[in-house]
Design a protein around this motif. Structure first.
Motif, PDB file in Angstrom:
ATOM      1  N   LEU A  58      29.532 -14.283  -7.249  1.00  0.00           N
ATOM      2  CA  LEU A  58      29.623 -14.519  -8.894  1.00  0.00           C
ATOM      3  C   LEU A  58      28.931 -13.250  -9.376  1.00  0.00           C
ATOM      4  N   ASP A  59      27.661 -12.754  -8.756  1.00  0.00           N
ATOM      5  CA  ASP A  59      26.758 -11.753  -9.446  1.00  0.00           C
ATOM      6  C   ASP A  59      27.716 -10.360  -9.233  1.00  0.00           C
ATOM      7  N   ALA A  60      28.235 -10.195  -7.924  1.00  0.00           N
ATOM      8  CA  ALA A  60      29.232  -8.845  -7.854  1.00  0.00           C
ATOM      9  C   ALA A  60      30.281  -8.896  -8.740  1.00  0.00           C
ATOM     10  N   ARG A  61      30.807 -10.140  -9.079  1.00  0.00           N
ATOM     11  CA  ARG A  61      32.265  -9.957  -9.791  1.00  0.00           C
ATOM     12  C   ARG A  61      31.716 -10.039 -11.289  1.00  0.00           C
ATOM     13  N   LEU A  62      30.895 -10.325 -11.481  1.00  0.00           N
ATOM     14  CA  LEU A  62      30.392 -10.151 -13.108  1.00  0.00           C
ATOM     15  C   LEU A  62      29.897  -8.841 -13.367  1.00  0.00           C
ATOM     16  N   ARG A  63      29.087  -8.126 -12.455  1.00  0.00           N
ATOM     17  CA  ARG A  63      28.832  -6.842 -12.561  1.00  0.00           C
ATOM     18  C   ARG A  63      30.131  -5.848 -12.379  1.00  0.00           C
ATOM     19  N   GLU A  64      30.976  -6.287 -11.831  1.00  0.00           N
ATOM     20  CA  GLU A  64      32.270  -5.303 -11.890  1.00  0.00           C
ATOM     21  C   GLU A  64      32.966  -5.598 -13.068  1.00  0.00           C
ATOM     22  N   ILE A  65      33.047  -6.568 -13.796  1.00  0.00           N
ATOM     23  CA  ILE A  65      33.532  -6.819 -15.029  1.00  0.00           C
ATOM     24  C   ILE A  65      33.044  -6.078 -16.162  1.00  0.00           C
ATOM     25  N   PHE A  66      31.693  -6.223 -16.103  1.00  0.00           N
ATOM     26  CA  PHE A  66      30.907  -5.853 -17.250  1.00  0.00           C
ATOM     27  C   PHE A  66      30.280  -4.438 -17.032  1.00  0.00           C
ATOM     28  N   LYS A  67      30.652  -3.454 -16.037  1.00  0.00           N
ATOM     29  CA  LYS A  67      30.105  -2.166 -15.747  1.00  0.00           C
ATOM     30  C   LYS A  67      30.766  -1.223 -16.827  1.00  0.00           C
ATOM     31  N   LEU A  68      31.752  -1.283 -17.441  1.00  0.00           N
ATOM     32  CA  LEU A  68      32.605  -0.386 -18.000  1.00  0.00           C
ATOM     33  C   LEU A  68      32.672  -0.788 -19.632  1.00  0.00           C
ATOM     34  N   ARG A  69      32.061  -2.083 -19.926  1.00  0.00           N
ATOM     35  CA  ARG A  69      32.049  -2.597 -21.143  1.00  0.00           C
ATOM     36  C   ARG A  69      31.132  -2.193 -22.174  1.00  0.00           C
ATOM     37  N   ASP A  71      30.568  -3.906 -25.114  1.00  0.00           N
ATOM     38  CA  ASP A  71      30.003  -5.148 -25.508  1.00  0.00           C
ATOM     39  C   ASP A  71      29.768  -6.059 -24.288  1.00  0.00           C
ATOM     40  N   ARG A  72      28.309  -6.522 -23.898  1.00  0.00           N
ATOM     41  CA  ARG A  72      28.140  -7.258 -22.926  1.00  0.00           C
ATOM     42  C   ARG A  72      27.875  -8.815 -23.170  1.00  0.00           C
ATOM     43  N   THR A  73      28.744  -9.149 -24.363  1.00  0.00           N
ATOM     44  CA  THR A  73      28.687 -10.691 -24.663  1.00  0.00           C
ATOM     45  C   THR A  73      29.648 -11.363 -23.682  1.00  0.00           C
ATOM     46  N   ALA A  74      29.057 -12.550 -23.313  1.00  0.00           N
ATOM     47  CA  ALA A  74      29.882 -13.398 -22.270  1.00  0.00           C
ATOM     48  C   ALA A  74      29.699 -14.806 -22.922  1.00  0.00           C
ATOM     49  N   ALA A 100      24.113  -9.959 -21.712  1.00  0.00           N
ATOM     50  CA  ALA A 100      23.472 -10.454 -22.868  1.00  0.00           C
ATOM     51  C   ALA A 100      24.365 -10.003 -24.139  1.00  0.00           C
ATOM     52  N   PRO A 101      24.427 -10.829 -24.950  1.00  0.00           N
ATOM     53  CA  PRO A 101      24.227 -12.241 -25.143  1.00  0.00           C
ATOM     54  C   PRO A 101      25.416 -12.993 -24.395  1.00  0.00           C
ATOM     55  N   ILE A 102      24.863 -14.527 -24.146  1.00  0.00           N
ATOM     56  CA  ILE A 102      25.578 -15.463 -23.648  1.00  0.00           C
ATOM     57  C   ILE A 102      25.678 -16.576 -24.534  1.00  0.00           C
TER      58      ILE A 102
END
Length: 113
Positions: A58-69, A71-74, A100-102
């Motif tokens: 989960l941690d690696a997948r989230l970092r992969e998705i949000f590394k280029l965004r 807006d880090r809203t989830a 963040a923010p979540i």
């Protein structure tokens, strides 16, 4: 309760506590066995963008998705059967990944996601 006429003391009453002890022993046995019973383990299916993800990834997948965004809203949505402890664990993983923010999504009455 038993009543007896006792010579100089008058009427003597002594309670019969044997039935009370029987009830207490049954309750004791019940409460001794309860902690050892096990329920069904719930299978928690984690999904990120509708794709299944294991807890370990989960941690690696989230970092992969949000590394280029920028807006880090989830947002998190869980079924009604999901315990809040699981949601809190996901929030912790997201915070550790720097997301963040979540937001927490809730199901409106009468609507299905």
């Amino acid at each position: 309760m038993g009543f007896a006429v006792g010579g100089k003391r008058g009427v003597v009453s002594d309670p019969n506590i044997v039935p009370l002890i029987d009830v207490l022993l049954v309750l004791l046995v019940i409460f001794m066995l309860m902690p050892h019973s096990t329920g069904l383990q719930a299978q928690i299916a984690l999904r990120v963008n509708h794709e299944p993800v294991a807890w370990e990834n989960l941690d690696a997948r989230l970092r992969e998705i949000f590394k280029l965004r920028a807006d880090r809203t989830a947002f998190i949505w869980g079924d009604a059967s999901v315990e809040f402890a699981v949601v809190a664990r996901v929030i912790d993983v997201m915070n550790a990944a720097g997301i963040a923010p979540i937001g927490l999504l809730t199901q409106q009455l009468g609507n299905d996601f």
